[in-house]
Design an enzyme around this catalytic site. Structure first.
Site: not given
Length: 146
Positions: A78-80
């Site tokens: 989950q890069f966010t």
């Protein structure tokens, strides 16, 4: 490294209408990687997550870990999680690791969980994913590497 840990009764991740990972009783993990994260961060964070005493005993007290309850983990990159919303209205993702580095650390994190006897299911790195789960409690925590 940052992991959103959610105690879950069941969870599944779907890519293009295909279930690519699913668990019963365990933890839904959203895993964020930043540029300077290392395998040491992955190991530390995996051990912390696996040993968090967030499952209840018969008296309703959180005394058991994922290892203790023989639970499973659904791990989704989950890069966010490294989105900076402090300026303007559009998040800035400059703190998120580049894909090659993120994949290396994400895979190490999952491997360290598995080495502790945890069944790990995953999403598909870099794909658009639909995630469904039942948050148990609800219990949601954030674990960060040192």
């Amino acid at each position: 490294m940052k992991v959103v840990v959610q105690r879950s009764k069941k969870a599944a991740v779907t890519v293009n209408n295909e279930v690519v990972g699913k668990i019963e009783n365990g933890l839904m993990l959203l895993v964020g990687i930043t540029h300077n994260d290392t395998e040491e961060d992955a190991k530390y964070t995996a051990e912390k997550v696996a040993n968090l005493r967030i499952f209840e005993n018969d008296e309703g007290k959180m005394t058991h870990s994922l290892i203790d309850v023989e639970g499973q983990a659904l791990s989704v990159s989950q890069f966010t999680l490294y989105g900076d919303c402090s300026k303007g209205r559009r998040p800035n993702f400059m703190s998120a690791a580049k894909p090659d580095h993120a994949l290396e650390i994400y895979e190490a994190f999952n491997r360290y969980l598995e080495e502790q006897g945890i069944k790990v299911e995953t999403g598909r790195f870099g794909a658009m994913m639909d995630i469904t789960f039942t948050n148990d409690g609800p219990v949601t925590l954030i674990v960060e590497s040192k």
